[in-house]
Design a protein around this motif. Structure first.
Motif, mmCIF file in Angstrom:
data_model
loop_
_atom_site.group_PDB
_atom_site.id
_atom_site.type_symbol
_atom_site.label_atom_id
_atom_site.label_comp_id
_atom_site.label_asym_id
_atom_site.label_seq_id
_atom_site.Cartn_x
_atom_site.Cartn_y
_atom_site.Cartn_z
ATOM 1 N N LEU A 1 40.889 44.074 47.349
ATOM 2 C CA LEU A 1 40.822 42.617 47.208
ATOM 3 C C LEU A 1 42.031 42.084 46.437
ATOM 4 N N HIS B 1 22.873 48.705 47.953
ATOM 5 C CA HIS B 1 24.075 48.040 48.453
ATOM 6 C C HIS B 1 24.957 47.599 47.292
ATOM 7 N N ALA C 1 35.863 34.962 49.306
ATOM 8 C CA ALA C 1 35.760 36.188 50.102
ATOM 9 C C ALA C 1 34.592 37.007 49.579
ATOM 10 N N SER C 2 33.883 37.672 50.472
ATOM 11 C CA SER C 2 32.799 38.559 50.058
ATOM 12 C C SER C 2 32.503 39.557 51.168
ATOM 13 N N LYS C 3 32.032 40.721 50.779
ATOM 14 C CA LYS C 3 31.617 41.725 51.760
ATOM 15 C C LYS C 3 30.608 42.659 51.111
ATOM 16 N N THR C 4 29.789 43.294 51.946
ATOM 17 C CA THR C 4 28.746 44.197 51.472
ATOM 18 C C THR C 4 29.080 45.625 51.876
ATOM 19 N N LEU C 5 28.932 46.540 50.916
ATOM 20 C CA LEU C 5 29.199 47.948 51.148
ATOM 21 C C LEU C 5 27.926 48.745 50.880
ATOM 22 N N ALA D 1 37.211 49.043 46.160
ATOM 23 C CA ALA D 1 36.956 47.715 46.728
ATOM 24 C C ALA D 1 37.780 46.645 46.020
ATOM 25 N N GLY E 1 33.295 40.403 45.838
ATOM 26 C CA GLY E 1 33.920 39.167 46.291
ATOM 27 C C GLY E 1 34.981 38.669 45.341
ATOM 28 N N ASP F 1 24.531 35.379 48.314
ATOM 29 C CA ASP F 1 25.689 35.210 47.434
ATOM 30 C C ASP F 1 25.332 34.735 46.032
ATOM 31 N N ARG G 1 27.757 44.416 46.754
ATOM 32 C CA ARG G 1 28.420 43.244 47.328
ATOM 33 C C ARG G 1 29.570 42.837 46.414
#
Length: 391
Positions: A137, A97, A111-115, A133, A101, A371, A99
């Protein structure tokens, strides 16, 4: 005479900027949050610290409010990072993965997201994914200023060189100039760090009562640890401090490890090892989240193997805890959410350590959860940005 005065003024200005950068870095890292603490850490006169702090407060880089605990005199005012317009972008890479942010200049993840991402696909593929990514952002924040980038990588990192050095499960990554490629792509200060070290920095920054001597253990697909000594991350001579992955342990027997040796802790204590052993018993595992689901569903074999994993890790860590004598040991990573793992790890530390070492030892789990690595990468990026700060 005028030329001499100009030279002296320039030197004074440079010194002032240097003090300001150090003050910002200390507040950002959590090592100091008052003028008195800054004086103590930097060994400088209160007048010099007050001058630097006043300038930073005027510029908006710091805020000063509230009151801390008194040590006998007037209660100190609390310093914190200020300003919402500046930010850093950060990323935490795992085996499967990615992550990403944003952390504002006051040290908060906003802000954060997982790809999905496979670290085995190589650094060029990672740069492409990260670039897309980060571009998004940054585009979502018009009118704001990018101060830098911070990246945590799941392998031994040469921080000074900005690359991964001799990883065991990252084909194509060895000495690839990852930091420099990102810095050129985004034209900003960029730092890279080992994932366990980044996690330790993130967890330290989140502690309500700072444990200045602390070990943070990452237990997921792979395992590792980060050491906080006197409030700072300790990297060792070659950046490999805390890398317990390939510590030899009798419990591993002669099972071959990805590093080429036999009997490494990774072969019996990591998520990858538990997945392998479950596969040998007929249960297909795609990643560590599958193991978590099985344990939460009281799957007997998965639960037993995870409990064994915690015990093996605790056995190796007990020697390190005895030697280092920290005030806290925190567990992070996927397995830290599983009580059988945490309980067996804690039990092994109490069994394997001297009573004096565990008398006041805090053994707990991550405060930031998924996180923690992202927060640590962001903090390191802020620290690097503040090192170049001028006002």
């Amino acid at each position: 005479m005028t030329e001499k005065r100009t030279t002296l003024d320039r030197r004074a200005g440079t010194a002032s900027k240097s003090v300001s950068a150090r003050v910002l870095a200390l507040v950002a890292s959590g090592r100091a949050n008052s003028r008195a603490e800054l004086c103590s850490v930097l060994g400088m006169a209160p007048s010099s610290i007050s001058m630097a702090v006043a300038g930073l407060v005027r510029s908006g880089a710091l805020t000063e409010a509230g009151e801390g605990d008194s040590t006998g005199g007037r209660r100190p005012r609390i310093l914190s990072l200020g300003g919402q317009s500046n930010y850093v972008a950060c990323a935490d890479l795992g085996g499967h993965h990615l992550r990403v942010g944003i952390m504002s200049a006051d040290g908060k993840l906003e802000a954060s997201k997982t790809l999905p991402f496979d670290i085995g696909s190589g650094p060029e593929a990672c740069l492409a994914t990260l670039g897309i990514a980060f571009d998004q952002l940054i585009t979502d924040r018009p009118g704001r200023t990018l101060m830098g980038l911070g990246i945590s990588l799941p392998g031994p990192v040469n921080v000074e060189g900005g690359f991964v050095d001799s990883p065991s499960r990252m084909p194509g990554w060895h000495r690839f100039p990852f930091r420099d490629a990102l810095a050129e792509r985004f034209e900003t200060t960029t730092v890279v760090e080992n994932d366990a070290n980044a996690m330790a920095v993130g967890e330290y920054s989140a502690q309500p009562n700072k444990h200045r001597q602390m070990i943070v253990v990452k237990a997921g697909t792979a395992i590792g640890s980060g050491l906080i000594i006197d409030g700072q991350i300790y990297q060792g001579a070659n950046g490999a401090a805390g890398d317990i992955t390939h510590a030899r342990t009798p419990a591993a027997g002669s099972y071959p490890c990805s590093c080429g040796n036999r009997g490494c802790l990774e072969t019996i204590a990591s998520g990858a090892a538990v997945a392998r052993m479950l596969g040998e018993r007929g249960t297909t595992i795609n990643d560590s989240s599958d193991i978590v689901a099985l344990v939460e569903d009281a799957h007997p074999e998965a639960t037993a193997l995870v409990r064994d994993s915690g015990r093996h890790l605790g056995s190796v860590m007990s020697a390190i805890v005895n030697f280092f004598n920290p005030s806290a040991v925190l567990l992070g990573g996927t397995f830290s959410t599983l009580e059988p793992f945490v309980a067996s790890f804690r039990s092994q530390l109490y069994e394997g350590c001297h009573p004096l070492v565990t008398k006041h030892l805090v053994i707990g789990t991550s405060l930031l959860g998924a996180d923690s690595g992202l927060a640590g990468a962001g903090r390191l990026a802020l620290h690097a940005a503040f090192d170049t700060y001028s006002h």
